[in-house]
Design an enzyme around this catalytic site. Sequence first.
Site, PDB file in Angstrom:
ATOM      1  N   HIS A 287      26.079  53.187  28.682  1.00 20.74           N
ATOM      2  CA  HIS A 287      25.658  52.912  30.067  1.00 20.74           C
ATOM      3  C   HIS A 287      26.453  51.778  30.715  1.00 20.74           C
ATOM      4  CE1 HIS A 287      22.044  55.529  29.987  1.00 20.74           C
ATOM      5  NE2 HIS A 287      22.245  55.383  28.705  1.00 20.74           N
TER       6      HIS A 287
ATOM      7  N   ASP B 199      14.880  60.802  30.963  1.00 22.48           N
ATOM      8  CA  ASP B 199      15.589  60.799  29.677  1.00 22.48           C
ATOM      9  C   ASP B 199      15.180  62.020  28.844  1.00 22.48           C
ATOM     10  OD1 ASP B 199      16.559  60.173  27.161  1.00 22.48           O
ATOM     11  OD2 ASP B 199      15.432  58.307  26.941  1.00 22.48           O
TER      12      ASP B 199
ATOM     13  N   HIS C 103      13.434  53.355  10.523  1.00 20.90           N
ATOM     14  CA  HIS C 103      13.969  53.495  11.879  1.00 20.90           C
ATOM     15  C   HIS C 103      12.942  54.204  12.754  1.00 20.90           C
ATOM     16  CE1 HIS C 103      16.728  54.151  15.158  1.00 20.90           C
ATOM     17  NE2 HIS C 103      16.562  55.455  15.098  1.00 20.90           N
TER      18      HIS C 103
ATOM     19  N   HIS D 260      13.776  56.564  22.214  1.00 20.67           N
ATOM     20  CA  HIS D 260      13.628  57.532  23.309  1.00 20.67           C
ATOM     21  C   HIS D 260      12.263  58.214  23.258  1.00 20.67           C
ATOM     22  CE1 HIS D 260      17.907  57.313  24.412  1.00 20.67           C
ATOM     23  NE2 HIS D 260      18.107  57.148  23.125  1.00 20.67           N
TER      24      HIS D 260
END
Length: 554
Positions: free
Chosen positions: A79, A196, A363, A367
């Site tokens: 981004h 997203d 992890h 998102h």
Amino acid sequence: MKNVKHEKLKIIPLGGLEQIGMNITAFEYENSIVVVDCGLSFPEDDMLGIDLVIPDITYLKNNVEKVKGFVITHGHEDHIGALPYILKELAAPIYTTKLTMGLIENKLKEHNLMKACKRKVVRHGQSINLGAFRIEFIKTNHSIQDASALAIHSPAGTVIHTGDFKVDYTPVFGDAIDLQRFAEIGKKGVLALMSDSTNAERPGFTMSERTVGKTFDNIFSEHRNTRIIIATFASNVDRVQQIINSAYKFGRKVVVEGRSMVTVITTASELGYLDIPENTLIDIEQMKNYTDDQMVLITTGSQGESMAALSRMAADMHRKVSIKPGDTIIFSSNPIPGNEKAVSKVINELSAKGADVIFQDAHVSGHACQEELKLIYSLVHPKYAIPVHGEYRHLKANAGLAMSLGIPKENTFILRSGDVLELDEEQAKVVDHVHTGAILVDGLGVGDVGNIVLRDRQHLAEDGILIVVMTLERYSNQLLAGPDIVSRGFVYVRESEVLMDEARHVVESALDGCMDKHITDWGKLKNATKDALSEFLWKKTKRSPMILPIIMEV
């Protein structure tokens, strides 16, 4: 009084659709353009020697007088990474949150752009006016701090761009996503939601980042006597915070290794986004003063990148750290699609050295999964749904969710990079397509390597090269010396002397043929040499190396 007829709003994605990375979208209303994000992507396997790929901004350069600024949602490379390259061609101010700006400024310093570039730090809840637009920053959660969604208010209506986000009610640092603000804007009426799509295929909710902290605590308590090495994304500041918390709890010192990791952590702690207890962080040089059970290493390389710190440790190429039997190595990330092979190779190398490799449960994604996407759609109630950020299958899954929540199919748009979507309250449709593309960065060269150079590199990589050198007499064109043939990457010359001798004869007879026909043009001589030699080599070896004839004149 007559109603004033409003223009339509144009949304033009210039990158970032049908791929992960290179996110950049232009919003245009009359004489104002606002650009949201400006990211890079990493090269595909067939882009030999290319370092980065940045978007082609021909459309913005052609409309430079309309561009009011860059508005950045968060500080990930996909981004912000192209900004230093793009700003050299298009100077426009940058608006973003504090940590994101800190990371952008690191890049601008490297490229000597700090003086040339106007910057403004914006807080969540603040709005900025840019031309016909008013842009409001809304707090969201992501795998890096200070991520924002944007409410882009224009005379034609409001568009909400979620940026990359998840809904995390218990973030490690700062506040939870501002769902209340999404709902308030939704009540007033939202023209379109750009959301997203990365995890749109995954059912359920994304777990809170906090859950990883518990996993770290468990791993630390189970492996009290070994050195712990944790690989994660450099930009995941919250993950680093949790590793530091666990290390402090278990009395361990922390070493940070890998250039990008050091840069991000330095910036984050200077700006107050990392809380590091005193005397916890030590330099890699001081490692030798501590025993293995007092050490934690945080390193880059969780994606198997060949030059990253962990890969160099695995391959015994790291100057300061070598992997020992009994080391505990944690992969705190999932492989990005396409990197699975590289990650697997590093895991195998580490395991072969006797290390204990852990990659389960260490992890969580940054998102939103399906239930969170549904939540945002329900709060915002957009008229149109425009899935962004993901490959085609992710965009399609997100569009499916929108339709399941009652947004009509004809109001759901899966765009391609370059599409111009015109919209207002009455209707939305794709009316045009502008030029977009990928510009390749190799070393200091930006855009000087194109398809033809890549094709040559591919050719050289697959078949090698033969250079044919010959000396001709001026005027008479008699062959005085040569032809000498030099081979690189085609055959090993010492073991192929017969083939090389035959090749020489082929070139000689081709030149003799040209003499008989009184051909003196060097271009034609070179072509005759190339044609004869490539035909001969294909017959003999079924390979077609690149052939470069060089003629000298005496």
